[in-house]
Design an enzyme around this catalytic site. Sequence first.
Site, PDB file in Angstrom:
ATOM      1  N   HIS A  58       0.851  -1.186   0.000  1.00  0.00           N
ATOM      2  CA  HIS A  58       0.000   0.000   0.000  1.00  0.00           C
ATOM      3  C   HIS A  58       0.891   1.241   0.000  1.00  0.00           C
ATOM      4  O   HIS A  58       2.115   1.134   0.153  1.00  0.00           O
ATOM      5  CB  HIS A  58      -0.949  -0.014   1.211  1.00  0.00           C
ATOM      6  CG  HIS A  58      -0.272  -0.003   2.543  1.00  0.00           C
ATOM      7  ND1 HIS A  58      -0.299  -1.070   3.417  1.00  0.00           N
ATOM      8  CD2 HIS A  58       0.468   0.949   3.157  1.00  0.00           C
ATOM      9  CE1 HIS A  58       0.389  -0.770   4.508  1.00  0.00           C
ATOM     10  NE2 HIS A  58       0.868   0.436   4.366  1.00  0.00           N
TER      11      HIS A  58
HETATM   12  P1  TYD Z   1      -2.429  -3.427   7.780  1.00  0.00           P
HETATM   13  O1  TYD Z   1      -2.017  -2.002   7.630  1.00  0.00           O
HETATM   14  O2  TYD Z   1      -3.547  -3.934   6.954  1.00  0.00           O
HETATM   15  O3  TYD Z   1      -1.175  -4.349   7.606  1.00  0.00           O
HETATM   16  P2  TYD Z   1      -0.254  -4.398   6.303  1.00  0.00           P
HETATM   17  O4  TYD Z   1       0.796  -3.351   6.531  1.00  0.00           O
HETATM   18  O5  TYD Z   1       0.301  -5.757   6.231  1.00  0.00           O
HETATM   19  O6  TYD Z   1      -1.140  -4.027   5.131  1.00  0.00           O
HETATM   20  O7  TYD Z   1      -2.826  -3.648   9.287  1.00  0.00           O
HETATM   21  C1  TYD Z   1      -3.368  -4.858   9.759  1.00  0.00           C
HETATM   22  C2  TYD Z   1      -4.521  -4.567  10.698  1.00  0.00           C
HETATM   23  O8  TYD Z   1      -4.097  -3.770  11.807  1.00  0.00           O
HETATM   24  C3  TYD Z   1      -5.641  -3.808  10.017  1.00  0.00           C
HETATM   25  O9  TYD Z   1      -6.863  -4.342  10.478  1.00  0.00           O
HETATM   26  C4  TYD Z   1      -5.484  -2.412  10.523  1.00  0.00           C
HETATM   27  C5  TYD Z   1      -4.854  -2.575  11.887  1.00  0.00           C
HETATM   28  N1  TYD Z   1      -3.954  -1.467  12.278  1.00  0.00           N
HETATM   29  C6  TYD Z   1      -4.350  -0.601  13.293  1.00  0.00           C
HETATM   30  O10 TYD Z   1      -5.454  -0.720  13.867  1.00  0.00           O
HETATM   31  N2  TYD Z   1      -3.502   0.398  13.669  1.00  0.00           N
HETATM   32  C7  TYD Z   1      -2.285   0.576  13.074  1.00  0.00           C
HETATM   33  O11 TYD Z   1      -1.529   1.489  13.453  1.00  0.00           O
HETATM   34  C8  TYD Z   1      -1.900  -0.313  12.004  1.00  0.00           C
HETATM   35  C9  TYD Z   1      -0.571  -0.141  11.301  1.00  0.00           C
HETATM   36  C10 TYD Z   1      -2.763  -1.314  11.653  1.00  0.00           C
END
Ligand code: TYD
Length: 140
Positions: A58
């Site tokens: 992303h």
């Molecule tokens: P996500 O950003 O989707 O992970 P990746 O970097 O692998 O795409 O994050 C995973 C899950 O954690 C998603 O449900 C969102 C949550 N999350 C939070 O609640 N707070 C945060 O600061 C982050 C980074 C993720």
Amino acid sequence: MLIRQIMDNCALHRLPSKNPGDPRGMLSVIEGERDIPFAIARVYFLAGTPGDLVRGSHAHRALEQYAMCVSGSCIFDIDDGRRRESIVLSGPDVGLYMGPLLWHEMRAFSLDCVLLVLASAHYDEADYIRNHAEFQELAR
Ligand code: TYD
């Protein structure tokens, strides 16, 4: 200290040790707006990530982040819409600054990898760009 400017809004830094040669071990400090160019609003870390998994995939509209492996190593694949670079993050004294509009993927996590990320804003799903075609449009 700047190691390498990778892209306009992406750079590799070395964090100066506060206690070089101290037999008690390493003490590392990161102060917002001093050692990194933004005030820290959020800290999160990834640990226990399987080595064959790819995370990230992303970009962010406005968020600035600073990532470091406080233990172990991983690889960041960064794309600013013009070119791609792969950066090995290894060692707690090296940090990767990422500004907005960088598509990034993290992979090749070592077993002991703890990837610590400092972020300039609270979690906001609306700041995420999860579609690569949309990212390319915005980055152009
Ligand atoms: P996500 O950003 O989707 O992970 P990746 O970097 O692998 O795409 O994050 C995973 C899950 O954690 C998603 O449900 C969102 C949550 N999350 C939070 O609640 N707070 C945060 O600061 C982050 C980074 C993720």
